[in-house]
Write a protein that holds these residues in place. Structure first.
Motif, PDB file in Angstrom:
ATOM      1  N   PRO A   1     -73.939 -29.038  17.618  1.00  0.00           N
ATOM      2  CA  PRO A   1     -74.147 -29.662  16.306  1.00  0.00           C
ATOM      3  C   PRO A   1     -73.428 -28.904  15.201  1.00  0.00           C
ATOM      4  CG  PRO A   1     -76.084 -28.417  16.950  1.00  0.00           C
ATOM      5  CD  PRO A   1     -75.134 -28.361  18.112  1.00  0.00           C
ATOM      6  N   GLY A   2     -73.003 -29.655  14.187  1.00  0.00           N
ATOM      7  CA  GLY A   2     -72.331 -29.043  13.053  1.00  0.00           C
ATOM      8  C   GLY A   2     -72.263 -30.012  11.887  1.00  0.00           C
ATOM      9  N   ILE A   3     -71.457 -29.649  10.893  1.00  0.00           N
ATOM     10  CA  ILE A   3     -71.329 -30.461   9.683  1.00  0.00           C
ATOM     11  C   ILE A   3     -69.892 -30.381   9.188  1.00  0.00           C
ATOM     12  CG2 ILE A   3     -72.011 -28.568   8.139  1.00  0.00           C
ATOM     13  CD1 ILE A   3     -73.555 -30.703   6.481  1.00  0.00           C
ATOM     14  N   ILE A   4     -69.396 -31.462   8.627  1.00  0.00           N
ATOM     15  CA  ILE A   4     -68.068 -31.461   8.019  1.00  0.00           C
ATOM     16  C   ILE A   4     -68.193 -30.762   6.668  1.00  0.00           C
ATOM     17  CG2 ILE A   4     -66.180 -32.874   7.110  1.00  0.00           C
ATOM     18  CD1 ILE A   4     -66.982 -35.023   9.169  1.00  0.00           C
ATOM     19  N   THR A   5     -67.446 -29.671   6.489  1.00  0.00           N
ATOM     20  CA  THR A   5     -67.542 -28.886   5.266  1.00  0.00           C
ATOM     21  C   THR A   5     -66.425 -29.188   4.280  1.00  0.00           C
ATOM     22  OG1 THR A   5     -66.290 -27.059   6.230  1.00  0.00           O
ATOM     23  CG2 THR A   5     -68.698 -26.972   6.435  1.00  0.00           C
ATOM     24  N   ALA A   6     -65.302 -29.721   4.777  1.00  0.00           N
ATOM     25  CA  ALA A   6     -64.168 -29.999   3.889  1.00  0.00           C
ATOM     26  C   ALA A   6     -63.200 -30.953   4.580  1.00  0.00           C
ATOM     27  CB  ALA A   6     -63.443 -28.711   3.513  1.00  0.00           C
ATOM     28  N   ILE A   7     -62.394 -31.598   3.770  1.00  0.00           N
ATOM     29  CA  ILE A   7     -61.302 -32.427   4.257  1.00  0.00           C
ATOM     30  C   ILE A   7     -60.062 -31.980   3.501  1.00  0.00           C
ATOM     31  CG2 ILE A   7     -60.391 -34.774   4.453  1.00  0.00           C
ATOM     32  CD1 ILE A   7     -63.332 -35.734   4.530  1.00  0.00           C
ATOM     33  N   THR A   8     -58.995 -31.663   4.249  1.00  0.00           N
ATOM     34  CA  THR A   8     -57.770 -31.155   3.643  1.00  0.00           C
ATOM     35  C   THR A   8     -56.615 -32.109   3.923  1.00  0.00           C
ATOM     36  OG1 THR A   8     -57.182 -29.871   5.590  1.00  0.00           O
ATOM     37  CG2 THR A   8     -58.592 -28.783   3.944  1.00  0.00           C
ATOM     38  N   GLU A   9     -55.454 -31.779   3.397  1.00  0.00           N
ATOM     39  CA  GLU A   9     -54.276 -32.627   3.569  1.00  0.00           C
ATOM     40  C   GLU A   9     -53.472 -32.293   4.821  1.00  0.00           C
ATOM     41  OE1 GLU A   9     -53.499 -35.303   1.710  1.00  0.00           O
ATOM     42  OE2 GLU A   9     -55.381 -34.940   0.663  1.00  0.00           O
ATOM     43  N   ASP A  10     -53.741 -31.149   5.453  1.00  0.00           N
ATOM     44  CA  ASP A  10     -52.942 -30.793   6.624  1.00  0.00           C
ATOM     45  C   ASP A  10     -53.312 -31.679   7.817  1.00  0.00           C
ATOM     46  OD1 ASP A  10     -55.309 -29.716   7.677  1.00  0.00           O
ATOM     47  OD2 ASP A  10     -54.808 -27.687   7.091  1.00  0.00           O
TER      48      ASP A  10
ATOM     49  N   ARG B   1     -70.450 -18.979  10.900  1.00  0.00           N
ATOM     50  CA  ARG B   1     -70.050 -18.771   9.511  1.00  0.00           C
ATOM     51  C   ARG B   1     -68.656 -19.300   9.213  1.00  0.00           C
ATOM     52  NH1 ARG B   1     -72.674 -16.080   6.091  1.00  0.00           N
ATOM     53  NH2 ARG B   1     -70.825 -15.372   5.005  1.00  0.00           N
ATOM     54  N   SER B   2     -67.862 -19.590  10.218  1.00  0.00           N
ATOM     55  CA  SER B   2     -66.511 -20.070   9.961  1.00  0.00           C
ATOM     56  C   SER B   2     -66.377 -21.516  10.424  1.00  0.00           C
ATOM     57  CB  SER B   2     -65.486 -19.187  10.667  1.00  0.00           C
ATOM     58  OG  SER B   2     -65.746 -19.174  12.047  1.00  0.00           O
ATOM     59  N   SER B   3     -65.400 -22.198   9.841  1.00  0.00           N
ATOM     60  CA  SER B   3     -65.187 -23.597  10.166  1.00  0.00           C
ATOM     61  C   SER B   3     -64.038 -23.757  11.159  1.00  0.00           C
ATOM     62  CB  SER B   3     -64.854 -24.398   8.900  1.00  0.00           C
ATOM     63  OG  SER B   3     -65.964 -24.415   8.038  1.00  0.00           O
ATOM     64  N   LEU B   4     -64.151 -24.769  11.982  1.00  0.00           N
ATOM     65  CA  LEU B   4     -63.085 -25.150  12.899  1.00  0.00           C
ATOM     66  C   LEU B   4     -62.224 -26.189  12.202  1.00  0.00           C
ATOM     67  CD1 LEU B   4     -65.432 -25.836  15.933  1.00  0.00           C
ATOM     68  CD2 LEU B   4     -63.988 -23.833  15.635  1.00  0.00           C
ATOM     69  N   ALA B   5     -60.949 -26.218  12.505  1.00  0.00           N
ATOM     70  CA  ALA B   5     -60.050 -27.240  11.963  1.00  0.00           C
ATOM     71  C   ALA B   5     -59.682 -28.204  13.077  1.00  0.00           C
ATOM     72  CB  ALA B   5     -58.794 -26.585  11.398  1.00  0.00           C
ATOM     73  N   CYS B   6     -59.787 -29.490  12.799  1.00  0.00           N
ATOM     74  CA  CYS B   6     -59.400 -30.486  13.794  1.00  0.00           C
ATOM     75  C   CYS B   6     -59.044 -31.802  13.110  1.00  0.00           C
ATOM     76  CB  CYS B   6     -60.494 -30.687  14.835  1.00  0.00           C
ATOM     77  SG  CYS B   6     -61.981 -31.435  14.194  1.00  0.00           S
ATOM     78  N   ARG B   7     -58.446 -32.674  13.872  1.00  0.00           N
ATOM     79  CA  ARG B   7     -58.065 -33.989  13.365  1.00  0.00           C
ATOM     80  C   ARG B   7     -59.284 -34.911  13.430  1.00  0.00           C
ATOM     81  NH1 ARG B   7     -52.705 -34.617  12.846  1.00  0.00           N
ATOM     82  NH2 ARG B   7     -52.842 -36.869  13.045  1.00  0.00           N
ATOM     83  N   PRO B   8     -59.394 -35.855  12.506  1.00  0.00           N
ATOM     84  CA  PRO B   8     -60.547 -36.768  12.499  1.00  0.00           C
ATOM     85  C   PRO B   8     -60.664 -37.608  13.765  1.00  0.00           C
ATOM     86  CG  PRO B   8     -59.278 -36.982  10.474  1.00  0.00           C
ATOM     87  CD  PRO B   8     -58.513 -36.064  11.364  1.00  0.00           C
ATOM     88  N   GLU B   9     -59.550 -37.873  14.427  1.00  0.00           N
ATOM     89  CA  GLU B   9     -59.578 -38.714  15.630  1.00  0.00           C
ATOM     90  C   GLU B   9     -59.749 -37.921  16.929  1.00  0.00           C
ATOM     91  OE1 GLU B   9     -55.263 -37.807  14.675  1.00  0.00           O
ATOM     92  OE2 GLU B   9     -56.998 -38.434  13.515  1.00  0.00           O
ATOM     93  N   TYR B  10     -59.973 -36.615  16.829  1.00  0.00           N
ATOM     94  CA  TYR B  10     -60.168 -35.776  18.010  1.00  0.00           C
ATOM     95  C   TYR B  10     -61.313 -36.332  18.866  1.00  0.00           C
ATOM     96  CZ  TYR B  10     -61.822 -31.683  20.623  1.00  0.00           C
ATOM     97  OH  TYR B  10     -62.263 -30.828  21.599  1.00  0.00           O
ATOM     98  N   ASP B  11     -61.072 -36.413  20.182  1.00  0.00           N
ATOM     99  CA  ASP B  11     -62.051 -36.993  21.119  1.00  0.00           C
ATOM    100  C   ASP B  11     -63.346 -36.196  21.212  1.00  0.00           C
ATOM    101  OD1 ASP B  11     -60.383 -39.104  21.770  1.00  0.00           O
ATOM    102  OD2 ASP B  11     -59.534 -38.084  23.528  1.00  0.00           O
TER     103      ASP B  11
END
Length: 173
Positions: free
Chosen positions: A28-37, A49-59
């Motif tokens: 479980p987690g939460i979306i903390t930000a949306i960026t342009e990359d 304490r840290s966020s993962l970066a991934c694409r919105p369409e990631y499976d």
């Protein structure tokens, strides 16, 4: 639940996330930000304490119905656990810093020696570099750092009467 990815991928939406290596275990987690990359979502897993970066369409993302405020990260002084360190050795949380200094989170001399021996054996550290005779006790404080800091927390030597001061065993490099 919103139908399109743009409606689902919003800051504050609860998600379940699976790493590529373990697509059967969702955390479980939460979306903390949306960026342009390209990896535009930042997801903070619960208890991290840290966020993962991934694409919105990631499976490996399951978008849940719940949307709410993103909780603030705890800041300031804290008492670490084995999860904040490199793990437990002989039941004692142990961490070794890049420069080689080692911290054992115990006030007990015998337990510190036992944990140091277990740590040195597990890490294949030569006995002359992990000599229990070199262990010293120190008073320290641990302080959380901001999410984008180089490391999640810092340890500073302190006076025994400092707020959240802990007595630890310390092996200088």
């Amino acid at each position: 639940m919103p139908d399109t990815l743009q409606e689902q991928a919003v800051v504050g939406r609860r998600v379940e996330f699976a790493h590529y290596r373990d697509q059967d275990t969702y955390l479980p987690g939460i979306i903390t930000a949306i960026t342009e990359d390209p990896a535009s979502l930042r997801i903070r897993l619960d208890g991290h304490r840290s966020s993962l970066a991934c694409r919105p369409e990631y499976d490996g993302i399951r978008y849940l119905d719940e949307v709410g405020p993103v909780p603030d990260l705890p800041m300031g002084r804290f008492t670490p656990t084995a999860a904040d360190f490199d793990g437990e050795y002989a039941g004692i949380p142990v961490v070794q810093f890049e420069e080689g200094n080692t911290v054992l989170l115990t006030t007990d001399n015998d337990k510190a020696r036992e944990a140091l021996a277990a740590f040195a054996e597990d890490m294949q550290i030569a006995p002359d570099y992990a000599d229990p005779a070199d262990l010293v006790t120190r008073w320290v404080v641990f302080e959380w750092q901001p999410e984008d800091a180089e490391c999640p927390w810092l340890m500073n030597f302190a006076n025994p009467d400092a707020d959240h001061a802990l007595r630890i065993h310390y092996l200088p490099a």
